[in-house]
Design an enzyme around this catalytic site. Structure first.
Site, PDB file in Angstrom:
ATOM      1  N   ARG A 226       0.916  -1.200   0.117  1.00 29.17           N
ATOM      2  CA  ARG A 226      -0.106  -0.028   0.154  1.00 29.17           C
ATOM      3  C   ARG A 226       0.847   1.156  -0.195  1.00 29.17           C
ATOM      4  NH1 ARG A 226      -3.877  -2.482  -1.609  1.00 29.17           N
ATOM      5  NH2 ARG A 226      -5.793  -3.100  -0.677  1.00 29.17           N
ATOM      6  N   HIS A 274      -1.661   1.091  -9.711  1.00 24.44           N
ATOM      7  CA  HIS A 274      -2.496   0.158  -8.950  1.00 24.44           C
ATOM      8  C   HIS A 274      -3.251  -1.043  -9.607  1.00 24.44           C
ATOM      9  CE1 HIS A 274      -4.074  -0.471  -4.742  1.00 24.44           C
ATOM     10  NE2 HIS A 274      -4.247  -1.613  -5.101  1.00 24.44           N
TER      11      HIS A 274
HETATM   12  C1  GLV Z   1      -5.632  -4.839  -4.257  1.00 19.61           C
HETATM   13  O1  GLV Z   1      -5.138  -3.590  -3.846  1.00 19.61           O
HETATM   14  C2  GLV Z   1      -6.144  -5.616  -3.173  1.00 19.61           C
HETATM   15  O2  GLV Z   1      -6.482  -5.332  -2.006  1.00 19.61           O
HETATM   16  O3  GLV Z   1      -6.862  -6.605  -3.734  1.00 19.61           O
END
Ligand code: GLV
Length: 311
Positions: A226, A274
């Site tokens: 993260r 992401h």
């Molecule tokens: C992606 O970031 C997830 O948490 O699956």
């Protein structure tokens, strides 16, 4: 069973459209503050819910994340202690993540950043090869995804070290470390560092200058945890000093990454939006249904986060 969709700045109804249709008749999805009686709602699906979201639902018992990580819900200030939080666990997501990490590990090991730049300049120059066995990888986080990433890297011949908060058994070919002392020992033997940790108060800012200084010089960071795990300025300094040769970044403090952010144009950074590895919508729908059925049966939901640990 009524389930409220809770999300800030993201159209959850549109994202989950196929599953909302598939679950029709079994779960009725309502929108936040759409006039439905909040007292009837026992379940939520969420992604970065508004800060006061849970205050509106006095009988809410369980909230499902739409990802493997649930920090987006756990960090919501109105989340009550008694609300269970569920995350998605899907083997296919772990496999996709392994592919992503392997790509970047080989990108570093085989000097692809330099070859990519040299091609642009028409430079024909062989750099020389190192075997996988010469490039140890360290993985922070050894849950379901970390275990798959570690196994696939080891299969290719990379020496693999893994670190977790508490001791966990590892198969042959993968060396396990745990706790604060274990972290230092693991970093000392690592060139490529992969971050797969959950985001908690303890892991926030863990990817910092001190940690980078403990890696092999010329190391490489693969950041797929993260955004707040990383101290961004420390990364820039480690890249400038040569302590790190490069970094692959998939997650950021602010997403989308603002256009003026220095990461966009940094020659030693490869970034993706992401997108390392999503859970599938089908797995998300299955988890939502299983959670609703558990709730109806008065049973604890599967894949619930341990609220005391934060993951
Ligand atoms: C992606 O970031 C997830 O948490 O699956």
């Amino acid at each position: 069973m009524k389930c409220v969709l809770l999300s800030g700045g993201f159209d959850l109804r549109k994202y989950l459209a196929s599953e909302i249709k598939r679950l029709e008749g079994r779960i009725s999805f309502v929108d936040h503050l759409d006039g439905s009686d909040p007292a009837e709602i026992r379940m939520a699906v969420g992604w970065h819910p508004p800060a006061d979201a849970f205050d509106h639902y006095p009988n809410l018992e369980v909230a499902c994340s739409i990802g493997a990580g649930a920090d987006n819900i756990l960090n919501c200030p109105s989340l009550r202690e008694d609300i269970r939080v569920v995350r998605i666990v899907e083997p296919a997501q772990a496999q996709m993540m392994a592919g992503f990490v392997i790509f970047h590990a080989i990108w570093h090991q085989r000097h692809f950043a330099t070859y990519f730049a040299n091609q642009r300049e028409r430079v024909w120059k062989r750099i020389g090869q190192r075997t996988m066995q010469e490039v140890p990888v360290g993985i922070l986080g050894y849950g379901a995804i970390g275990a798959r990433v570690a196994a696939d890297l080891a299969m290719l011949g990379f020496p693999v070290n893994v670190w977790s908060r508490s001791a966990k058994p590892t198969p042959a070919g993968i060396t396990g470390f745990h706790g604060a002392d274990g972290l230092d020992a693991m970093l000392a033997g690592t060139e490529i560092l992969v971050n797969l940790l959950p985001l908690t108060a303890e892991t926030k800012g863990i990817l910092n200058g001190v940690l980078f200084g403990k890696l092999r010089r010329g190391g490489y960071l693969i950041q797929v945890g993260r955004g707040p795990h990383l101290v961004e300025q420390d990364l820039l300094e480690a890249l400038d000093s040569g302590q790190l040769a490069g970094a692959a970044l998939d997650v950021f403090h602010v997403e989308p990454l603002p256009p003026e952010h220095p990461f966009w144009v940094h020659p030693k950074i490869v970034l993706t939006p992401h997108d390392a590895s999503d859970v599938s919508l089908v797995a998300t729908g299955q988890t939502i249904l299983a959670t609703a059925e558990a709730l109806r049966a008065g049973l604890p939901p599967k894949d619930a986060v341990d609220r005391s640990r934060g993951y």
